[in-house]
Design a protein around this motif. Structure first.
Motif, PDB file in Angstrom:
ATOM      1  N   VAL A 300       0.834  -1.206   0.000  1.00  0.00           N
ATOM      2  CA  VAL A 300       0.000   0.000   0.000  1.00  0.00           C
ATOM      3  C   VAL A 300       0.865   1.251   0.000  1.00  0.00           C
ATOM      4  O   VAL A 300       0.574   2.240  -0.667  1.00  0.00           O
ATOM      5  N   GLN A 301       1.975   1.194   0.741  1.00  0.00           N
ATOM      6  CA  GLN A 301       2.880   2.350   0.790  1.00  0.00           C
ATOM      7  C   GLN A 301       3.432   2.695  -0.593  1.00  0.00           C
ATOM      8  O   GLN A 301       3.755   3.850  -0.864  1.00  0.00           O
ATOM      9  N   GLN A 302       3.545   1.655  -1.438  1.00  0.00           N
ATOM     10  CA  GLN A 302       4.144   1.897  -2.742  1.00  0.00           C
ATOM     11  C   GLN A 302       3.200   2.596  -3.712  1.00  0.00           C
ATOM     12  O   GLN A 302       3.636   3.121  -4.730  1.00  0.00           O
ATOM     13  N   ILE A 303       1.885   2.596  -3.420  1.00  0.00           N
ATOM     14  CA  ILE A 303       0.947   3.274  -4.314  1.00  0.00           C
ATOM     15  C   ILE A 303       1.007   4.758  -3.998  1.00  0.00           C
ATOM     16  O   ILE A 303       0.607   5.182  -2.913  1.00  0.00           O
ATOM     17  N   GLU A 304       1.509   5.559  -4.944  1.00  0.00           N
ATOM     18  CA  GLU A 304       1.785   6.945  -4.573  1.00  0.00           C
ATOM     19  C   GLU A 304       0.528   7.811  -4.561  1.00  0.00           C
ATOM     20  O   GLU A 304       0.519   8.889  -3.977  1.00  0.00           O
ATOM     21  N   ALA A 394      -3.760  -0.684  -7.293  1.00  0.00           N
ATOM     22  CA  ALA A 394      -2.773   0.258  -7.807  1.00  0.00           C
ATOM     23  C   ALA A 394      -3.141   0.696  -9.218  1.00  0.00           C
ATOM     24  O   ALA A 394      -3.068   1.895  -9.547  1.00  0.00           O
ATOM     25  N   ARG A 395      -3.579  -0.289 -10.042  1.00  0.00           N
ATOM     26  CA  ARG A 395      -3.907   0.049 -11.430  1.00  0.00           C
ATOM     27  C   ARG A 395      -5.084   1.015 -11.473  1.00  0.00           C
ATOM     28  O   ARG A 395      -5.065   2.015 -12.185  1.00  0.00           O
ATOM     29  N   ILE A 396      -6.101   0.724 -10.689  1.00  0.00           N
ATOM     30  CA  ILE A 396      -7.296   1.575 -10.708  1.00  0.00           C
ATOM     31  C   ILE A 396      -6.985   2.954 -10.165  1.00  0.00           C
ATOM     32  O   ILE A 396      -7.456   3.972 -10.689  1.00  0.00           O
ATOM     33  N   ALA A 397      -6.154   3.006  -9.128  1.00  0.00           N
ATOM     34  CA  ALA A 397      -5.762   4.307  -8.578  1.00  0.00           C
ATOM     35  C   ALA A 397      -5.070   5.124  -9.659  1.00  0.00           C
ATOM     36  O   ALA A 397      -5.304   6.325  -9.820  1.00  0.00           O
TER      37      ALA A 397
END
Lengths: 403, 150
Positions: A300-304, A394-397
């Protein structure tokens, strides 16, 4: 008392000669009071049988109209939205398709909030809120109360005070600093109530919750409340404490014991799940849960586009839109943020992962929280499950918050 | 009428039992006989009887609060004295009549037996006031100077 000589000895007390006038006036008033009290119509509390005439009976029967058992349905509700079928395990069946479940509180994988605040409201107590997890603020508020108490000792002696915290906060995923709370408790002579629904079966070496996590003695916490609906995969809950706390609850909670007790089957399910937690299998589950939590938090931390709220070891992870991403996409209000997150959940569902937006009744919330997607990690999630779910997230974000 | 019988708080009902007045009279007579057996004058005995009666009824009806058993009213009667619990309805029951009337009767007897001596009269009157003033409807739930508030 010269006049008494002529009277019979028993009657001599009733002579009124040589009596000061104010005696007579006061006695006159009292006798008038007696006459008044006895002139009031007497009320007999035990007149139970009211006899109705035949005519009255028939009139009552004619007036009585039975209420319908079920209110007639006026309009059909729209059947939109995903419908969950079957058991909410690690995977969910939504609309006939199987999805990875990241929404159910099922930390140990044993299933196929607002609660604490509502309880405080129902207790009709005076409730003072301290800043979330801010021990300095709590200490300042306790000090404030101590000053008030020193002024009115009688009132202070008759008042009971409690600090109510959650082991892991359902709305933030953070852990309460129990060691400091216990110190404050003894310093200010307050009782401590810990709501452990989110932490029982998650924290601690053997899953005993936040007390084990901080190596605090169980006796130092006055009351622990746990919902059996989370880790233990049943329904209901329990409160525990020292024997006198339990005795008090037994005495004052009779109505709840007898009217809302847990069905034996569900109690047994909870007990057997407790046994699982106590066995070697439970140790394995906790180990895998901790690994899963660490993995999710790292990913989760890696999703900026996101910032997360939670704590190491907490199976509840909240994901918010980061301020930078919100600014870029001109998301400013609570409602907009809510809609964007809801939209993201729906897109993720199409890709096979069920996320849940943290739902609050905004009008009822004293301190509205930032909208978030709530991830609940389970021990039975496999590495592939989690990777797939977080890849989708991550992709959807990235696509939704692309600006 | 049947619904007026209040079972939420048994404190409001046990005093309406006919045995209550009988018990009260037996205890009063026993107390008076004990005082009569002491080597003191009859005047003092009657004043002491009145004082004892006032003090005992004051403690049990106007000082002690709550109920000795669990009530069904979610603790609403915990801050009320016994008199406030039975006196909450305006209906004049036999028991209330007795509890108002009997102290007055004792006072009148005491003043008569002390031959209207001023000192005895004042002592008796002040102890009568101690138990009659809390019985006034205006004093329901009032705690003068916060005495006995908590």
């Amino acid at each position: 008392m010269s006049s008494t000589e002529r009277l019979h000895p028993l009657l001599e007390v009733f002579t009124v000669w040589d009596v000061p006038t104010f005696h007579l006036v006061i006695e006159g008033v009292l006798i008038a009071l007696l006459v008044y009290v006895f002139s009031l119509k007497r009320y007999r509390p035990k007149q139970r049988n009211v006899k109705l005439t035949k005519q009255e009976e028939e009139e009552l029967l004619r007036e009585w109209k039975p209420e319908p058992l079920v209110e007639p349905v006026k309009e059909h509700l729209p059947d939109e939205g995903p419908v969950v079928e079957g058991v909410a395990g690690v995977t969910l069946t939504i609309g006939g398709e199987e999805k990875i479940n990241m929404g159910t509180y099922n930390f140990l994988g044993l299933v196929g909030d607002k609660r604490a605040e509502k309880g405080l409201e129902a207790s009709r107590s005076k409730v003072v809120f301290f800043k979330h997890n801010d021990m300095k603020d709590l200490k300042a508020k306790l000090e404030e109360q101590a000053v008030i108490d020193r002024k009115d000792r009688n009132k202070a002696m008759a008042t009971r005070r409690f600090i109510v915290v959650e082991g892991i906060y359902a709305n933030t995923g953070q852990i309460c600093p129990l060691d400091e709370l216990v110190k404050l408790k003894y310093q200010y002579k307050v009782r401590l109530v810990v709501e452990e629904s989110m932490s029982f079966g998650v924290l601690g070496a053997s899953g005993k919750g936040v007390t084990e996590h901080f190596n605090v003695k169980m006796e130092d916490v006055d009351m622990v409340c746990v919902s059996l609906g989370m880790s233990l995969g049943s329904i209901g809950g329990f409160c525990c404490g020292r024997s006198f706390v339990v005795d008090h609850q037994r005495l004052s909670g009779q109505g709840y014991c007898f009217s809302a007790s847990l069905p034996p089957l569900l109690a047994n399910a909870a007990i057997s799940n407790l046994n699982v937690l106590d066995s070697g299998e439970g140790k394995d589950l906790l180990r895998s849960l901790r690994a899963n939590i660490a993995h999710v938090q790292k990913r989760v931390q890696q999703i900026e586009e996101f910032e997360w709220s939670g704590a190491p070891g907490s199976a509840v992870v909240h994901v918010h839109i980061s301020p930078a991403a919100a600014k870029r996409n001109s998301i400013s209000t609570h409602n907009q943020e809510d809609h964007v997150l809801e939209d993201m959940c729906n897109k993720a569902l199409a890709e096979g992962v069920a996320f849940v937006r943290a739902n609050y009744i905004v009008t009822e919330e004293k301190f509205p929280r930032r909208p978030s997607i709530r991830l609940a990690v389970s021990a039975k999630h496999t590495q592939e499950h989690l990777d797939q779910a977080l890849d989708v997230l991550a992709r959807i974000a990235k696509t939704t918050l692309s600006n | 009428m049947a619904l007026k019988y209040n079972a939420m708080n048994p404190n409001e009902t046990w005093v309406n039992h006919p045995g209550f007045i009988a018990m009260y009279l037996v205890l009063f007579t026993a107390c008076h006989l004990v005082l009569l057996s002491l080597p003191i004058t009859t005047e003092l005995v009657w004043t002491l009887t009145n004082v004892c009666h006032s003090l005992i009824t004051f403690v049990s009806f106007h000082w002690l609060k709550g109920a000795p058993f669990e009530t069904m009213d979610e603790g609403e009667s915990l801050s009320l004295t016994q008199w406030e619990q039975i006196g909450s309805s305006p209906d004049m029951t036999q028991t209330k009549r007795f509890l108002i009337g009997f102290p007055v009767l004792v006072f009148l007897l005491a003043t008569a037996y002390t031959h209207h001596d001023n000192l005895h009269f004042f002592v008796n009157l002040s102890f009568l006031a101690l138990i009659m003033i809390p019985k006034l409807p205006e004093m329901h739930g009032v705690r003068l100077f916060n005495i006995n508030k908590y």
